[in-house]
Motif scaffolding. Structure first.
Motif, mmCIF file in Angstrom:
data_model
loop_
_atom_site.group_PDB
_atom_site.id
_atom_site.type_symbol
_atom_site.label_atom_id
_atom_site.label_comp_id
_atom_site.label_asym_id
_atom_site.label_seq_id
_atom_site.Cartn_x
_atom_site.Cartn_y
_atom_site.Cartn_z
ATOM 1 N N GLY A 247 0.822 -1.218 0.000
ATOM 2 C CA GLY A 247 0.000 0.000 0.000
ATOM 3 C C GLY A 247 0.843 1.250 0.000
ATOM 4 O O GLY A 247 2.075 1.218 -0.008
ATOM 5 N N GLN A 248 0.118 2.362 0.020
ATOM 6 C CA GLN A 248 0.777 3.666 0.008
ATOM 7 C C GLN A 248 1.416 3.929 1.364
ATOM 8 O O GLN A 248 0.932 3.451 2.392
ATOM 9 N N LEU A 249 2.472 4.723 1.323
ATOM 10 C CA LEU A 249 3.166 5.021 2.582
ATOM 11 C C LEU A 249 2.678 6.360 3.131
ATOM 12 O O LEU A 249 3.425 7.326 3.209
ATOM 13 N N VAL A 277 8.050 -4.247 3.020
ATOM 14 C CA VAL A 277 7.188 -3.085 2.741
ATOM 15 C C VAL A 277 7.158 -2.854 1.240
ATOM 16 O O VAL A 277 8.207 -2.624 0.610
ATOM 17 N N ASN A 278 5.956 -2.910 0.672
ATOM 18 C CA ASN A 278 5.783 -2.734 -0.769
ATOM 19 C C ASN A 278 4.878 -1.522 -1.007
ATOM 20 O O ASN A 278 3.717 -1.511 -0.578
ATOM 21 N N GLY A 279 5.378 -0.541 -1.690
ATOM 22 C CA GLY A 279 4.560 0.648 -1.966
ATOM 23 C C GLY A 279 5.401 1.906 -1.856
ATOM 24 O O GLY A 279 6.550 1.863 -1.417
ATOM 25 N N ASP A 280 4.794 3.025 -2.291
ATOM 26 C CA ASP A 280 5.521 4.297 -2.153
ATOM 27 C C ASP A 280 4.516 5.438 -1.970
ATOM 28 O O ASP A 280 3.597 5.299 -1.192
ATOM 29 N N ASN A 281 4.709 6.514 -2.718
ATOM 30 C CA ASN A 281 3.879 7.719 -2.570
ATOM 31 C C ASN A 281 3.993 8.305 -1.164
ATOM 32 O O ASN A 281 3.004 8.796 -0.608
ATOM 33 N N ILE A 282 5.183 8.277 -0.636
ATOM 34 C CA ILE A 282 5.381 8.847 0.704
ATOM 35 C C ILE A 282 5.151 10.362 0.687
ATOM 36 O O ILE A 282 4.860 10.965 1.723
ATOM 37 N N HIS A 283 5.229 10.944 -0.495
ATOM 38 C CA HIS A 283 5.045 12.400 -0.568
ATOM 39 C C HIS A 283 3.616 12.811 -0.234
ATOM 40 O O HIS A 283 3.342 13.981 -0.007
ATOM 41 N N SER A 287 4.127 15.696 6.941
ATOM 42 C CA SER A 287 5.569 15.844 7.129
ATOM 43 C C SER A 287 6.043 15.040 8.340
ATOM 44 O O SER A 287 7.125 14.432 8.324
ATOM 45 N N ALA A 288 5.231 15.007 9.398
ATOM 46 C CA ALA A 288 5.610 14.245 10.583
ATOM 47 C C ALA A 288 5.686 12.751 10.252
ATOM 48 O O ALA A 288 6.608 12.049 10.691
ATOM 49 N N MET A 289 4.710 12.294 9.465
ATOM 50 C CA MET A 289 4.701 10.876 9.116
ATOM 51 C C MET A 289 5.858 10.536 8.174
ATOM 52 O O MET A 289 6.496 9.475 8.300
ATOM 53 N N GLN A 290 6.110 11.428 7.244
ATOM 54 C CA GLN A 290 7.250 11.207 6.342
ATOM 55 C C GLN A 290 8.534 11.035 7.158
ATOM 56 O O GLN A 290 9.341 10.135 6.898
ATOM 57 N N ALA A 291 8.677 11.915 8.140
ATOM 58 C CA ALA A 291 9.892 11.857 8.956
ATOM 59 C C ALA A 291 9.971 10.531 9.710
ATOM 60 O O ALA A 291 11.036 9.895 9.762
ATOM 61 N N GLU A 292 8.840 10.114 10.289
ATOM 62 C CA GLU A 292 8.861 8.866 11.072
ATOM 63 C C GLU A 292 9.202 7.669 10.175
ATOM 64 O O GLU A 292 10.018 6.815 10.539
#
Lengths: 428, 579
Positions: A247-249, A277-283, A287-292
């Protein structure tokens, strides 16, 4: 004598070959399935961001897609995400011309995002006798918070939307604005003949919101199987200690709950398991979740290979699913919102993988706890850690759950259910 | 020699002219200042300085000549300290002068602006207000740390009857004379900053709202407006709105229908409650095709997006929309009056953008009310309004007198002012005011401008909304009272409408200032003529009794016809795009 095929216009939020996502995937699966049938003549109209594209002529609002038969792109731009509508009169004109040219008997909307909710009323005005079907893929009509019904105040699930509670999520907007928003959406959705939801719990939310119960029913999402013959019967490892996240990150998908659970188990000395972990779209994540997420993955990657528990595989296409599924025993679906249907659940089932999921919404409805999968308390890393440890250590558990796995719903089943709905006489 | 003893008071004579506020005439000072007069006396051409002043000096403005003022000041001492902060001038000749003066011993009485090439112009009444910054610096008589003296002043002069002269010298500096009770005057060279008429109006209203006073704010504001500033503001507002609306044009979208039951007129000045939401809510239901929309755009920034939205709405819902547009904000009353000129039906529905039908059959209900109720009950009526908090009102308004007291160093002032309040008929939540029982139809003193359904002929006979009002808080009640005065009371009927106007915004100070002017104007117009039987939430006037009988001949308040601009016939209506 055979009757003329039913002309069905399927309207989708995106084209899945351009933008990945569950609702567009389902719409496209339906289009593909109907395309193979003699009694239905489907046309697909999928939204695409017209402003970003340099492939289209500037005066074109509805374009073909690489010459594919019956597939069209609705080139949306300047979209208003509060009112869910386009601001370009030329796009409206193009849609009217398209409707008149295709003259469908049925218009089946899979969402209104990017298309515009007012297009439903326009469809009714231009084609007064056509059947309009609408499939909900989340709660955007009810909830401005990305249609997730997750409170922005504390990220709890919302069960009682109201103007004042919505105002709490959006303090910059007055409760009256939410009352007007609801009127706006209701008036357009009032033009729909029948609504469908892919899970039953959704129906209750929409009935509570105001959709007449007699107009809304369940039709499952269906997919073609991406698994080769026999994939469902492949046994697990001994012990079954390989877990997959697909899934999406981003925040609502809850991958961070997995990471926190891993940290708990590691701190307890339980390390004989792996998570892929399979997936991307972390953008798309906050911002807090991206950092974690990034901090965790960086720390994990810095460990010696034999100490790593989490492996990041990156994005995948459906044709890569088989390879990714062969390396795992369980699929974790840790979403921290209702998760309407969870195509990843169907995909896990295609490959015979029991699912460990949050105990809410579409996940809880589809996966039976301790029967064909495991539930854990949504958002609780301790609960997920316990489920992971149990999955790795309880003898016979995997085999018992695996033996009870349901067949994932097929797209043929979905198409059969929708076709019956298309042919129902109009009540209007 | 005592200047005061010898003054002959030529400035008090009926022929005031340019010397109206000149220091007093003094023979000795006059001769000392003007040697040519002494020579003329010695030559026997005149008998005295006063003789000269009367024959020529007054016309020449000798008492305000620098030489005379120098002599005057040498005897009387310097005038009080004055600082002019921000003198503004608009092309129409209107001026706003703001500043402060320490005139505790010698009161500032007038300000005269002497622009090159233009006759000197007094600014009119001077409003006095608190200036805490000056109080801290200057002091004076203090109570609890606050000075009792209003050091601040602002003076406002409305449009000049001959504004062309002001446009010719926009950058010129000009002397400004600040005149005090003793006759002393301070000559201050100022540059009148040129601003647009609208900007000046905004500044005046903004200043009115922000002003600080000793005593009750409303009473003190009304006192300032009574002193002439109110009429000056109204005059400037009317000039602005006339100028704006004279350039109105219209654009039509969607089908043009010949048989219309009503014209829905909506003034729009912001993006709250967009056009397309209302167009959708009022359309695509039985009977709604018999109504047209006329949106009046009171904000030029919205013209382009609203044209797009109207185009889309006309195509999507099949509605007929006319957009009336002009380069400015002409206010609520003017917008509605202009729009009425474009209406293609005999019934006008003045509707706020935040009004939406509550039931899908609003068009049939509205038509049924008109068909079923006696004519006098539907000539002017409002709907039942449902609010977002769950309360219900019938759109009725009542008037009451509010007694206020203002205390300050000069004494205590009592004043009664009118207030307009909503009649709550069925309010399960919030404050309940007025009659306790909801009624489906009843006469009321006035109805809110959120929704007014009115016979066009009656609207025209009443000469429309009064364009004296700056905002729109009182033009509705004013219209209803004039209707009452003409023999037709307003009614409310059971036509359910949502009124969802809540927003996380506050009024601008200029809007607050406009509301103050409107309330003052409304009180001035109606307070003297409204009897006790018309006041309060349950008035006893016979016309307000619930009956289906046509009204008998009863005494109604009388008021002259409202002020409304004379304007040319509405500008052309184009046939725009549409489905």
């Amino acid at each position: 004598m055979a009757s003329d095929p039913l002309k069905v216009l399927i309207v989708a939020v995106y084209h899945p070959d351009l933008v990945k996502g569950g609702s567009q995937q389902v719409a496209y699966e339906l289009f593909q399935e109907l395309s193979g049938r003699d009694d239905v003549q489907p046309v697909l109209l999928a939204a695409a961001n017209g402003r970003d594209s340099i492939l289209f002529r500037p005066d074109v609002r509805i374009a073909g897609f690489d010459g594919r038969p019956n597939e069209y792109l609705y080139l949306t731009h300047d979209y208003d995400h509060w009112w869910q509508k386009n601001a370009d009169p030329a796009l409206t004109e193009a849609y009217v011309a398209f409707l008149r040219a295709t003259a469908p008997d049925v218009v089946h909307f899979h969402h209104f995002l990017n298309i515009g909710v007012d297009i439903i009323s326009l469809t009714r005005r231009i084609l007064p006798s056509c059947r309009i079907i609408f499939t909900f893929h989340e709660f955007l009509a009810i909830c401005q918070a990305d249609g997730q019904m997750v409170r922005r105040t504390d990220r709890s699930l919302c069960r009682k939307p109201s103007p004042i509670r919505c105002h709490q999520c959006f303090p910059e907007r007055h409760p009256d604005e939410f009352a007007v928003r609801k009127l706006w959406f209701s008036q357009h959705l009032d033009q729909v003949d029948e609504f469908t939801c892919p899970t039953r719990f959704m129906i209750e939310h929409y009935v509570d919101w105001g959709i007449p119960r007699e107009k809304i029913s369940w039709v499952t999402n269906g997919q073609q199987s991406y698994a080769p013959p026999g994939a469902r019967s492949v046994p697990a490892r001994k012990p079954p200690n390989r877990f997959g996240y697909f899934g999406q990150l981003h925040d609502s998908k809850g991958v961070h709950v997995v990471f926190r659970a891993v940290n708990i188990l590691r701190s307890e000395g339980f390390t004989d398991f792996r998570v892929e972990v399979n997936g991307d779209n972390i953008h798309f994540a906050s911002s807090a979740m991206q950092a974690e997420i990034q901090d965790f993955l960086a720390a994990e990657a810095a460990l010696p290979p034999n100490e790593r528990i989490v492996i990041e595989n990156g994005a995948y296409d459906l044709d890569q699913l088989h390879r990714r599924m062969t390396t795992i025993d369980w699929s974790i679906v840790p979403s921290i919102w209702w998760e309407i249907f969870g195509l990843v659940i169907s995909e896990a089932w295609m490959f015979g993988k029991p699912v460990i999921c949050s105990n809410v919404g579409g996940m809880a409805e589809r996966v039976q706890d301790n029967v064909d999968g495991l539930h854990f308390e949504m958002g609780n890393p301790r609960a997920l850690a316990d489920a992971v440890r149990r999955a790795c250590t309880e003898k016979g558990l995997w085999e018992r759950l695996h033996g009870a796995l349901p067949e994932p719903p097929t797209r043929a089943l979905m198409a059969d259910l929708f076709t019956a709905m298309y042919r129902r006489p109009a009540q209007r | 020699m005592s200047v005061h003893d010898d003054r002959s008071s030529p400035a008090d004579s009926p022929e005031q002219g340019p010397d109206r506020t000149a220091p007093p005439f003094d023979e000795a000072l006059y001769l000392r200042a003007f040697p040519d007069v002494t020579v003329a006396i010695e030559q026997g051409q005149i008998t005295s300085g006063l003789d000269h002043y009367r024959m020529a000096g007054q016309a020449e403005g000798r008492l305000t000549h620098a030489a005379y003022l120098r002599e005057f000041e040498a005897v009387m001492g310097p005038p009080p300290r004055v600082t002019v902060d921000s003198p503004l001038r608009a092309p129409c000749g209107a001026m706003l002068i703001v500043g402060w003066t320490d005139d505790q011993e010698d009161a500032l009485t007038e300000i005269i602006v002497d622009q090159p090439g233009v006759r000197p112009r007094p600014t009119g009444a001077i409003a006095r207000l608190r200036r805490p910054d000056v109080e801290a610096a200057v002091g004076g008589t203090m109570i609890n740390g606050a000075s009792l003296h209003p050091f601040g002043f602002w003076a406002f002069a409305g449009p000049d009857p001959d504004p062309s002269a002001h446009e010719s010298n926009p950058e010129d500096h000009c002397p400004m004379q600040l005149c005090f009770r003793s006759g002393k005057r301070q000559i201050s060279e100022q540059r009148l900053e040129p601003v647009s008429n609208v900007a000046l109006m905004t500044k005046v209203l903004d200043g009115l709202a922000r002003a600080e006073y000793h005593g009750d704010r409303l009473i003190e504001t009304f006192a300032i407006l009574d002193g002439g500033m109110g009429d000056q503001i109204v005059a400037l507002n009317r000039m602005i709105t006339q100028s704006i609306t004279s350039r109105a044009i219209a654009e039509r979208f969607g089908p043009k229908r010949s048989k219309l039951l009503g014209s829905i007129i909506v003034p729009i000045e912001d993006r709250r409650n967009p056009l397309f939401v209302q167009a959708r809510a009022f359309s695509m239901q039985a009977g709604s095709d018999a109504y047209e929309f006329i949106y009046v755009i009171n904000n030029p920034d919205l013209i382009e997006p609203l044209c797009r939205e109207a185009h889309i709405a006309a195509q999507t819902y099949g509605v007929s929309i006319t957009l009336v547009m002009y380069p400015g904000n002409a206010g609520f009353a003017c917008a509605n009056n202009i729009a009425a000129g474009f209406a293609g039906s005999k019934r006008l529905l003045f509707v706020s953008p935040d009004i939406l039908p509550r039931a899908p059959d609003w068009a049939r209900t509205h038509a049924r009310v008109i068909a079923d109720r006696p004519g006098h009950e539907t000539r002017l009526f409002g709907p039942r309004l449902y609010h977002g908090d769950g309360s219900v009102t019938d759109g009725g308004l009542y008037l009451d007198v509010e007694k206020r007291i203002s205390g300050h160093a000069n004494g205590i002032t009592r004043r009664s002012v009118l207030r307009v309040e909503p009649l709550e008929t069925n309010a399960p939540i919030g404050i309940t005011q007025g009659t306790s029982q909801p009624t489906s139809s009843r006469p009321v003193l006035a109805i809110t401008d959120a929704f007014i359904s009115m016979e066009r002929g009656w609207f025209e006979r009443l000469n429309g909304f009064s364009e004296d009002y700056v905002g729109h808080g009182h033009a509705d009640a004013d219209l209803c009272l004039r209707s009452l005065a003409a023999g037709t009371v307003a009614w409310t009927h059971d036509l359910p409408m949502w009124h969802l106007g809540g927003r996380i915004t506050t009024q601008s100070p200029a809007q607050d200032g406009g509301s103050l002017v409107d309330r003052w104007l409304f009180s001035r117009a109606w307070q003297p003529v409204l009897g006790e039987e018309l006041l309060g939430p349950t008035p006893n006037h016979p016309l307000l009794a619930v009956t289906t009988e046509p009204p008998a001949q009863v005494t109604t308040p009388e008021r002259p016809a409202p002020s409304r601009s004379r304007r040319a016939a509405p500008a052309r209506t184009k046939s725009g795009a549409g489905a």
